[in-house]
Design a protein around this motif. Structure first.
Motif, PDB file in Angstrom:
ATOM      1  N   TRP A  21       0.882  -1.180   0.000  1.00 19.43           N
ATOM      2  CA  TRP A  21       0.000   0.000   0.000  1.00 19.43           C
ATOM      3  C   TRP A  21       0.908   1.216   0.000  1.00 19.43           C
ATOM      4  N   ALA A  22       1.058   1.827  -1.182  1.00 20.60           N
ATOM      5  CA  ALA A  22       2.015   2.923  -1.345  1.00 20.60           C
ATOM      6  C   ALA A  22       1.515   3.853  -2.437  1.00 20.60           C
ATOM      7  N   ARG A  23       2.219   4.968  -2.612  1.00 16.15           N
ATOM      8  CA  ARG A  23       1.870   5.845  -3.720  1.00 16.15           C
ATOM      9  C   ARG A  23       2.432   5.207  -4.975  1.00 16.15           C
ATOM     10  N   PRO A  24       1.543   4.759  -5.864  1.00 17.26           N
ATOM     11  CA  PRO A  24       2.036   4.006  -7.025  1.00 17.26           C
ATOM     12  C   PRO A  24       2.556   4.929  -8.120  1.00 17.26           C
ATOM     13  N   SER A  25       3.418   4.407  -8.959  1.00 14.35           N
ATOM     14  CA  SER A  25       3.893   5.219 -10.091  1.00 14.35           C
ATOM     15  C   SER A  25       2.819   5.290 -11.172  1.00 14.35           C
ATOM     16  N   ASP A  26       1.996   4.263 -11.243  1.00 15.85           N
ATOM     17  CA  ASP A  26       0.881   4.272 -12.187  1.00 15.85           C
ATOM     18  C   ASP A  26      -0.403   4.585 -11.410  1.00 15.85           C
ATOM     19  N   PRO A  27      -1.058   5.714 -11.743  1.00 17.44           N
ATOM     20  CA  PRO A  27      -2.270   6.099 -10.996  1.00 17.44           C
ATOM     21  C   PRO A  27      -3.379   5.048 -11.041  1.00 17.44           C
ATOM     22  N   LYS A  28      -3.324   4.180 -12.029  1.00 19.24           N
ATOM     23  CA  LYS A  28      -4.360   3.149 -12.161  1.00 19.24           C
ATOM     24  C   LYS A  28      -3.933   1.837 -11.503  1.00 19.24           C
ATOM     25  N   PHE A  29      -2.822   1.883 -10.790  1.00 19.30           N
ATOM     26  CA  PHE A  29      -2.249   0.637 -10.273  1.00 19.30           C
ATOM     27  C   PHE A  29      -3.240  -0.210  -9.477  1.00 19.30           C
ATOM     28  N   TYR A  30      -3.957   0.428  -8.545  1.00 23.66           N
ATOM     29  CA  TYR A  30      -4.852  -0.359  -7.685  1.00 23.66           C
ATOM     30  C   TYR A  30      -6.132  -0.789  -8.409  1.00 23.66           C
ATOM     31  N   HIS A  85      -1.054  11.462  -1.932  1.00 19.97           N
ATOM     32  CA  HIS A  85      -1.001  10.045  -2.304  1.00 19.97           C
ATOM     33  C   HIS A  85      -2.257   9.573  -3.025  1.00 19.97           C
ATOM     34  N   CYS A  86      -3.403  10.006  -2.514  1.00 22.02           N
ATOM     35  CA  CYS A  86      -4.661   9.577  -3.141  1.00 22.02           C
ATOM     36  C   CYS A  86      -4.731  10.052  -4.583  1.00 22.02           C
ATOM     37  N   ARG A  87      -4.388  11.313  -4.775  1.00 26.88           N
ATOM     38  CA  ARG A  87      -4.492  11.841  -6.145  1.00 26.88           C
ATOM     39  C   ARG A  87      -3.487  11.189  -7.087  1.00 26.88           C
ATOM     40  N   PHE A  88      -2.423  10.641  -6.515  1.00 27.30           N
ATOM     41  CA  PHE A  88      -1.464   9.903  -7.340  1.00 27.30           C
ATOM     42  C   PHE A  88      -1.859   8.439  -7.481  1.00 27.30           C
ATOM     43  N   GLY A  89      -2.994   8.097  -6.950  1.00 30.97           N
ATOM     44  CA  GLY A  89      -3.496   6.746  -7.205  1.00 30.97           C
ATOM     45  C   GLY A  89      -3.466   5.796  -6.031  1.00 30.97           C
ATOM     46  N   GLN A  90      -3.105   6.291  -4.834  1.00 27.62           N
ATOM     47  CA  GLN A  90      -3.152   5.378  -3.682  1.00 27.62           C
ATOM     48  C   GLN A  90      -4.577   5.345  -3.142  1.00 27.62           C
ATOM     49  N   LYS A  91      -5.399   4.658  -3.886  1.00 28.81           N
ATOM     50  CA  LYS A  91      -6.813   4.538  -3.586  1.00 28.81           C
ATOM     51  C   LYS A  91      -7.314   3.234  -4.173  1.00 28.81           C
ATOM     52  N   LEU A  92      -8.262   2.641  -3.499  1.00 29.79           N
ATOM     53  CA  LEU A  92      -8.743   1.336  -3.947  1.00 29.79           C
ATOM     54  C   LEU A  92     -10.257   1.297  -3.828  1.00 29.79           C
ATOM     55  N   SER A  93     -10.894   0.872  -4.889  1.00 29.51           N
ATOM     56  CA  SER A  93     -12.334   0.615  -4.796  1.00 29.51           C
ATOM     57  C   SER A  93     -12.584  -0.822  -5.216  1.00 29.51           C
ATOM     58  N   ILE A  94     -13.418  -1.472  -4.449  1.00 34.47           N
ATOM     59  CA  ILE A  94     -13.754  -2.857  -4.773  1.00 34.47           C
ATOM     60  C   ILE A  94     -15.262  -3.018  -4.645  1.00 34.47           C
TER      61      ILE A  94
END
Ligand SMILES: [Cu+2]
Length: 177
Positions: free
Chosen positions: A32-41, A111-120
């Motif tokens: 769980w980190a700030r990913p380099s790809d915003p779509k990672f999660y 972090h969130c705006r860089f893609g550290q967010k998850l929806s399931i």
């Protein structure tokens, strides 16, 4: 005889819950980190079927990230104030106990705006008998279209289902005699 069937049913349900519950390490090696790809999660969640009883584990460095459970709106707009709940101490383990969409963000920095967010989207704990459950999303959570393709999981579940029925019967006989 009624008692026998009750025993079998009971054992099957318990075993099914144990056998079918999955633990997910969110992000796998990325954790769980700030990913380099915003779509990672989004990519990580795609193709996985999350069921009631499954567990998400968020691993991260304490003080660098957190896990906030948020609304859909907060998820989409990275609103960090007033999350539904927030957990600071890794590893954060969350057992999924309700069906429907769930949203998680990190509230540190951008972090969130860089893609550290998850929806399931969480579906019922149906095991092998509800192949259709994964295909219907009641509300499509922005990025969380995680549900459509589960042929692999389905066939694996069927195999496990057969195995656990067998185990349940054996256990029931052992218990009875
Ligand atoms: Cu973070």
């Amino acid at each position: 005889m009624a008692r026998f069937f009750k025993t079998v049913t009971c054992m099957f349900l318990v075993l099914a819950a144990v056998v079918f519950a999955e633990d997910y390490d969110v992000g796998d090696d990325t954790e769980w980190a700030r990913p380099s790809d915003p779509k990672f999660y989004d990519t990580w969640a795609a193709g996985k079927t999350f069921r009631v009883g499954d567990e998400l584990e968020f691993d991260f460095t304490a003080g660098r990230h957190d896990v906030a459970i948020v609304t859909k709106d907060a998820y989409e707009n990275c609103v960090k104030e007033k999350p539904l709940s927030a957990m600071m101490t890794p590893p954060v383990k969350i057992v999924l106990n309700t069906t429907g969409p769930q949203y998680y963000i990190c509230t540190f920095g951008d972090h969130c705006r860089f893609g550290q967010k998850l929806s399931i989207n969480v579906v019922g704990a149906g095991g092998a008998t509800t192949p259709a459950a994964g295909g219907t999303t009641p509300t499509t959570p922005g990025a969380g279209t995680t549900t459509t393709t589960t042929p692999k999981a389905g066939s694996a579940a069927s195999t496990l289902g057969g195995a656990s029925i067998l185990v349940a019967f054996v256990s029931a006989f052992v218990a009875l005699f």
